[in-house]
Design a protein around this motif. Sequence first.
Motif, short mmCIF file in Angstrom:
data_model
loop_
_atom_site.label_atom_id
_atom_site.label_comp_id
_atom_site.label_asym_id
_atom_site.label_seq_id
_atom_site.Cartn_x
_atom_site.Cartn_y
_atom_site.Cartn_z
N ALA A 43 -9.81 -8.54 -39.13
CA ALA A 43 -9.53 -7.24 -38.51
C ALA A 43 -10.54 -6.97 -37.40
CB ALA A 43 -9.59 -6.12 -39.54
N SER A 44 -10.06 -6.87 -36.19
CA SER A 44 -10.93 -6.59 -35.04
C SER A 44 -10.18 -5.63 -34.14
CB SER A 44 -11.21 -7.87 -34.25
OG SER A 44 -11.69 -8.86 -35.11
N PHE A 45 -10.89 -5.17 -33.12
CA PHE A 45 -10.20 -4.27 -32.19
C PHE A 45 -10.78 -4.41 -30.80
CE2 PHE A 45 -13.37 -2.18 -34.78
CZ PHE A 45 -14.22 -1.60 -33.86
N PRO A 55 -6.05 -9.42 -34.77
CA PRO A 55 -6.49 -10.10 -36.00
C PRO A 55 -7.64 -11.07 -35.73
CG PRO A 55 -4.46 -11.05 -35.20
CD PRO A 55 -4.79 -9.95 -34.25
N GLY A 56 -8.72 -10.57 -35.19
CA GLY A 56 -9.88 -11.40 -34.83
C GLY A 56 -10.26 -11.12 -33.39
N VAL A 57 -11.52 -11.36 -33.09
CA VAL A 57 -12.00 -11.19 -31.73
C VAL A 57 -11.52 -12.36 -30.84
CG1 VAL A 57 -14.14 -11.31 -30.36
CG2 VAL A 57 -13.94 -9.67 -32.23
N CYS A 58 -11.38 -13.54 -31.45
CA CYS A 58 -10.92 -14.71 -30.65
C CYS A 58 -9.57 -14.46 -29.99
CB CYS A 58 -10.89 -15.97 -31.50
SG CYS A 58 -12.53 -16.51 -31.98
N PRO A 59 -8.57 -13.95 -30.73
CA PRO A 59 -7.32 -13.61 -30.03
C PRO A 59 -7.57 -12.63 -28.89
CG PRO A 59 -7.01 -13.43 -32.41
CD PRO A 59 -8.47 -13.72 -32.18
N ALA A 95 -15.90 -5.07 -37.56
CA ALA A 95 -16.87 -4.96 -38.66
C ALA A 95 -17.11 -6.33 -39.30
CB ALA A 95 -16.34 -3.98 -39.71
N ASN A 96 -16.37 -7.32 -38.83
CA ASN A 96 -16.34 -8.66 -39.45
C ASN A 96 -17.68 -9.29 -39.78
OD1 ASN A 96 -13.64 -8.54 -39.20
ND2 ASN A 96 -13.43 -10.05 -37.57
N LYS A 97 -18.50 -9.43 -38.73
CA LYS A 97 -19.77 -10.15 -38.92
C LYS A 97 -20.74 -9.31 -39.73
CE LYS A 97 -18.63 -13.49 -36.51
NZ LYS A 97 -18.30 -14.70 -37.18
N THR A 98 -20.88 -8.07 -39.28
CA THR A 98 -21.91 -7.21 -39.85
C THR A 98 -21.70 -6.98 -41.33
OG1 THR A 98 -21.95 -6.12 -37.72
CG2 THR A 98 -23.07 -4.99 -39.51
N MET A 133 -25.72 -11.84 -27.39
CA MET A 133 -25.28 -13.18 -27.07
C MET A 133 -25.38 -14.11 -28.27
SD MET A 133 -27.20 -13.36 -23.41
CE MET A 133 -27.38 -11.82 -22.53
N ASN A 134 -24.37 -14.93 -28.39
CA ASN A 134 -24.37 -15.99 -29.39
C ASN A 134 -24.41 -17.29 -28.62
OD1 ASN A 134 -23.79 -17.81 -31.39
ND2 ASN A 134 -21.75 -17.03 -31.87
N PRO A 135 -25.34 -18.19 -28.85
CA PRO A 135 -26.25 -18.30 -29.98
C PRO A 135 -27.65 -17.73 -29.75
CG PRO A 135 -26.32 -20.34 -28.74
CD PRO A 135 -25.37 -19.42 -28.02
N ASN A 168 -22.82 -21.04 -25.47
CA ASN A 168 -21.98 -19.97 -25.98
C ASN A 168 -21.18 -20.43 -27.20
OD1 ASN A 168 -20.60 -17.51 -26.09
ND2 ASN A 168 -20.30 -17.44 -23.87
N TYR A 169 -20.64 -19.44 -27.87
CA TYR A 169 -19.76 -19.64 -29.03
C TYR A 169 -18.60 -20.57 -28.63
CZ TYR A 169 -16.36 -17.89 -32.51
OH TYR A 169 -15.43 -17.77 -33.50
N PRO A 170 -18.40 -21.68 -29.34
CA PRO A 170 -17.44 -22.69 -28.88
C PRO A 170 -16.04 -22.16 -28.54
CG PRO A 170 -18.77 -23.58 -30.68
CD PRO A 170 -19.15 -22.13 -30.55
N SER A 172 -15.77 -8.02 -22.80
CA SER A 172 -17.09 -8.08 -23.42
C SER A 172 -16.97 -8.26 -24.93
CB SER A 172 -17.84 -6.79 -23.08
OG SER A 172 -19.15 -6.84 -23.56
N ASP A 173 -17.34 -9.42 -25.40
CA ASP A 173 -17.31 -9.73 -26.84
C ASP A 173 -18.58 -9.16 -27.46
OD1 ASP A 173 -17.66 -10.88 -29.34
OD2 ASP A 173 -16.83 -12.82 -28.76
N GLU A 174 -18.42 -8.06 -28.20
CA GLU A 174 -19.59 -7.37 -28.78
C GLU A 174 -19.55 -7.43 -30.31
OE1 GLU A 174 -19.99 -3.60 -26.68
OE2 GLU A 174 -19.74 -4.62 -24.75
N ILE A 175 -19.02 -8.52 -30.84
CA ILE A 175 -18.84 -8.63 -32.29
C ILE A 175 -20.18 -8.54 -33.04
CG2 ILE A 175 -18.92 -11.18 -32.39
CD1 ILE A 175 -16.61 -10.96 -34.48
N HIS A 176 -21.28 -8.91 -32.37
CA HIS A 176 -22.58 -8.89 -33.06
C HIS A 176 -23.37 -7.59 -32.80
CE1 HIS A 176 -22.40 -13.10 -34.40
NE2 HIS A 176 -21.84 -13.36 -33.25
N CYS A 177 -22.72 -6.57 -32.22
CA CYS A 177 -23.50 -5.42 -31.74
C CYS A 177 -24.05 -4.54 -32.85
CB CYS A 177 -22.70 -4.59 -30.75
SG CYS A 177 -21.38 -3.63 -31.47
#
Length: 378
Positions: free
Chosen positions: A241-243, A91-95, A230-233, A169-171, A117-119, A197-202
């Motif tokens: 919802a993340s995976f 339920p999110g990339v952070c978890p 699909a969260n950010k995009t 990379m964020n930011p 980096n993202y806090p 690898s956190d690729e949420i912005h890919c």
Amino acid sequence: MFNFDERVDRSGTFSCKWEKYKGKDILPMWIADTEFKVAPSIINACRQQLDHGVLGYHLPSQHQPANEAVVHWCKSQYGWDIQPSWIVWTPGVCPGFNVAIRAFCEPGDKVLIQTPNYPPIIASPEINHCEGVHIPTVEQTDGWMIDFDALETQAKDPKAKVFIMCNPMNPVGSTLNQAQLDKIAQICTDNNVILCSDEIHCDLILDDIQHLPAGNHPTLQSRSITLMAANKTFNIAGLGASFAIIPDAQVRQQFNLAARGIVPWVNIMGLIATQAAFTLANDWHEAQRNYLIGNRDYLAKAINAIPGLKAIPAPATFLMWVDASALDLQGAKNVQDWCESRGVGPSPGADFGDEHFFRLNFGVSRSMLEEVVDRLSL
Ligand SMILES: Cc1ncc(COP(=O)(O)O)c(C=O)c1O
């Protein structure tokens, strides 16, 4: 066809972004959700689910269409053939990155992270009783990049068990090319480090660059956890919802064990929205990309024209990392205070690891962006 110029009134909706400056004349340009309405095809899919009228339990691994949509997306976007069984919904990339630390570290171990980096990535080692080791991101002529020498040196420490990478990379908005990913793969393999690898912005790569998922790298398949959403995009982050894509069965099992009893299932609306995003919203995705390119180029030019501010237009994300180290603060306490006193609320650079910067979210209508530029140019 899609109206990204529309200014949606989010006041009074309890949006986290807008609540921060409620009642103040400060435009919120911080947290990374956009001001854009979600693609009509996603809204329709959610509406159909609501019209069904029951919102009971759904086990994400059993939701075949959502899993097939992820498989299809990975193939069509990155040429990556994945198996549905490799997908672990979170339920999110952070978890996802917090669970990865729990799965592969003992208390006192070291976790490598890039900075700035993202806090929540910066906070994650300590939350999980480990030590965060900061690998600098250095400015080069063509943008920002990981300091590979520092990464190699730190990875040699036998206590270093996990590298949480952020790509794009964020930011700073940089992306890794094949040679750079090869180098990271080599460093992780040589030193027995798991790559998360956190690729949420890919899916927000604006330039003509092919995203290279970590899990698709031949030498990383046995030691990687690739986090996507699909969260950010598609601006559906509130649905949580993340995976994680984990090709190796042993790594996956260890990840699942660490999540057991703590991490809840992704809810049905998140699954439906992700499925629709990955199968029905290509035209919206492309239109948003074009709009964001226009915003990025406009903003970078405008920022670089303000005395004391400097920004490199980055190839990815809707975030701009602005260097204010040469700024005349004119009595303001700090950079953030300077921006807020002009009616603009960016993410404070201090939260990302550098107080001389701020981060602007340009996923907004052009007219709002123009207002931001006007206010900062005063
Ligand atoms: C790099 C990065 N990872 C994770 C997240 C948050 O992801 P989620 O909301 O899916 O937990 C963000 C949000 O800004 C982010 O920038």
